[in-house]
Design a protein around this motif. Sequence first.
Motif, mmCIF file in Angstrom:
data_model
loop_
_atom_site.group_PDB
_atom_site.id
_atom_site.type_symbol
_atom_site.label_atom_id
_atom_site.label_comp_id
_atom_site.label_asym_id
_atom_site.label_seq_id
_atom_site.Cartn_x
_atom_site.Cartn_y
_atom_site.Cartn_z
ATOM 1 N N ASN A 7 34.304 54.308 38.800
ATOM 2 C CA ASN A 7 34.966 53.304 39.630
ATOM 3 C C ASN A 7 35.880 52.407 38.800
ATOM 4 O O ASN A 7 36.145 51.280 39.142
ATOM 5 C CB ASN A 7 33.934 52.484 40.428
ATOM 6 N N THR A 9 39.237 50.836 37.139
ATOM 7 C CA THR A 9 40.546 50.532 37.710
ATOM 8 C C THR A 9 41.585 51.450 37.076
ATOM 9 O O THR A 9 41.603 51.628 35.858
ATOM 10 C CB THR A 9 40.873 49.045 37.474
ATOM 11 N N GLY A 29 41.572 49.522 42.071
ATOM 12 C CA GLY A 29 40.206 49.398 41.552
ATOM 13 C C GLY A 29 39.721 47.963 41.576
ATOM 14 O O GLY A 29 40.478 47.026 41.845
ATOM 15 N N ILE A 30 38.482 47.849 41.217
ATOM 16 C CA ILE A 30 37.774 46.585 41.368
ATOM 17 C C ILE A 30 38.399 45.445 40.543
ATOM 18 O O ILE A 30 38.410 44.286 40.956
ATOM 19 C CB ILE A 30 36.273 46.823 41.027
ATOM 20 N N ASP A 31 38.975 45.797 39.375
ATOM 21 C CA ASP A 31 39.538 44.750 38.500
ATOM 22 C C ASP A 31 41.049 44.593 38.651
ATOM 23 O O ASP A 31 41.677 43.888 37.843
ATOM 24 C CB ASP A 31 39.234 45.081 37.028
ATOM 25 N N SER A 78 41.088 45.271 49.614
ATOM 26 C CA SER A 78 40.147 46.266 50.131
ATOM 27 C C SER A 78 39.548 45.788 51.461
ATOM 28 O O SER A 78 39.201 44.614 51.572
ATOM 29 C CB SER A 78 39.034 46.471 49.099
ATOM 30 N N GLU A 85 40.554 50.572 48.082
ATOM 31 C CA GLU A 85 40.118 49.602 47.064
ATOM 32 C C GLU A 85 41.150 48.469 46.990
ATOM 33 O O GLU A 85 42.195 48.534 47.628
ATOM 34 C CB GLU A 85 40.063 50.286 45.694
ATOM 35 N N ASN A 86 40.867 47.460 46.159
ATOM 36 C CA ASN A 86 41.911 46.474 45.866
ATOM 37 C C ASN A 86 43.038 47.190 45.146
ATOM 38 O O ASN A 86 42.791 47.961 44.215
ATOM 39 C CB ASN A 86 41.364 45.374 44.951
#
Length: 463
Positions: A7, A9, A29-31, A78, A85-86
Amino acid sequence: MSFKEDNKTIAALATGKGKSALAVIRISGIDAFKIVAKCLNPEKRFNNARPKSIHLYYLINSKTKKNIDEITAIKYVSPKSYTGENMVEIICHGNELIIDEIFSILFNNGIRFAKKGEFTRRAYLNGKIDLLKAESINQIIESSNKIQYKNAMEMFSGNNKHILLKWKKEILDILIEIDAEIEFPEEDDIIHKKKEYLKKIEYLSKIIREEIVKREKIKIIESGLIVPIIGIANAGKSSLFNLIIGFNRVIVHHEAGTTRDAISEEILIGDEKTKIIDTAGLNDSKNIVEILGIEKSWQYIKNSHLIIWVTPSDQEINKTEEKMLKEIDSQRTIAIISKNDLNTDKKKKNILEKIKIPYIETCLIKDDSKEKNKIINFLSQHIKKITDVNNAEPGIICNKRHEEIFIRINKKMNAILERAETNFEEILSYELKGILADLEEFIGETINDEILNSIFSEFCIGK
Ligand SMILES: Nc1nc2c(ncn2[C@@H]2O[C@H](COP(=O)(O)OP(=O)(O)O)[C@@H](O)[C@H]2O)c(=O)[nH]1
Ligand SMILES: [Mg+2]
């Protein structure tokens, strides 16, 4: 290719390489927000930006604080993004120096480079798109002709899936009935029902076969039309070849042999990918290399979609040409009467009209764009006719994966129809279950990592 889901980024260039006004870098991705914010000035503007609104920033080196480029950035929160995702899309200037610099800043901050098709893979895994849509996105981008593109759009819009689901339901309905009959047989019903089932299977089997035929036609266009230039020595074949490829500069591929060998170039004529081949003159020869060259010419003629016969206007049709005319398919032959600047042989035109081979008279060595245009138009008009006769229309099968599944389904349909006499119910039930599984695999309802990997390995980076 093994592909481990993580997962992290990811980032990639979404636009083409080379210099351009703008380039788009995608980050997912999350970051994504945290890392991009560090690289933008003013950072606050980005942190406060509403989703999907576009703002202007300096992209800076997060360590040295030096400006790299003036960019715009859009943030997608997201799950309302392509991947679910973001995501951030950075639009910078289209120069490799800038793009490389931006990537190295992103990588230094913990983002990794996206693998082939990874954005679309994430979109699929996050339930943003189904498998057929994921495949169609790749095909929309990769299409090299209109029919392929049309096919991809049908798949993208969900029309194909709708049809497949309809077939699936029809098969499921038969299967439910037949399984009930196997368990609770009612003799009276069976003969009547058998006819009904066979009618349905015949109908579906016909559609499946039609789709396979459609695919075959599209494959010809996809792989390119084979168009050899043939004729006797000194007719002007090479002059015509040079004129055509010089005029259509979209050269994709080139193969060269000796002067006695066939030389080919892949070019676009109109909308069609065409492999145009300059062949050895079809003269009687005792020289071994020449004989081999002539044999090769014949191979090309046999496998061609359109034949261009070059024949000089200052000579009558000779024995070699007469022999050649007997062997070639005049339905897919067009003629170029070359050397019309020299003495013309009127009989030649009469013969061509009689045998119904379309022709134009021209001079191949004049540097005259009007004359060249005339030749190219004549050619593209007949190439278009060949593809129209071929009558390729968009179908459900868009790629090799689909094709393989349809061939499997067709085999199972044939097994039912061929063995309709003995053990009918058992065979029908067994094969229909197999067809159902094939359709589910096609739609993407059952899918394994191997299939996923093979689908997404076809993608380019950044998709
Ligand atoms: N006068 C005239 N000469 C031509 C024409 N086309 C080709 N030639 C000449 O005919 C000779 C043979 O041409 P080439 O293209 O090599 O023929 P190929 O043997 O069929 O490949 C060359 O000297 C060309 O310059 C034309 O339309 N008019
Ligand atoms: Mg030649």
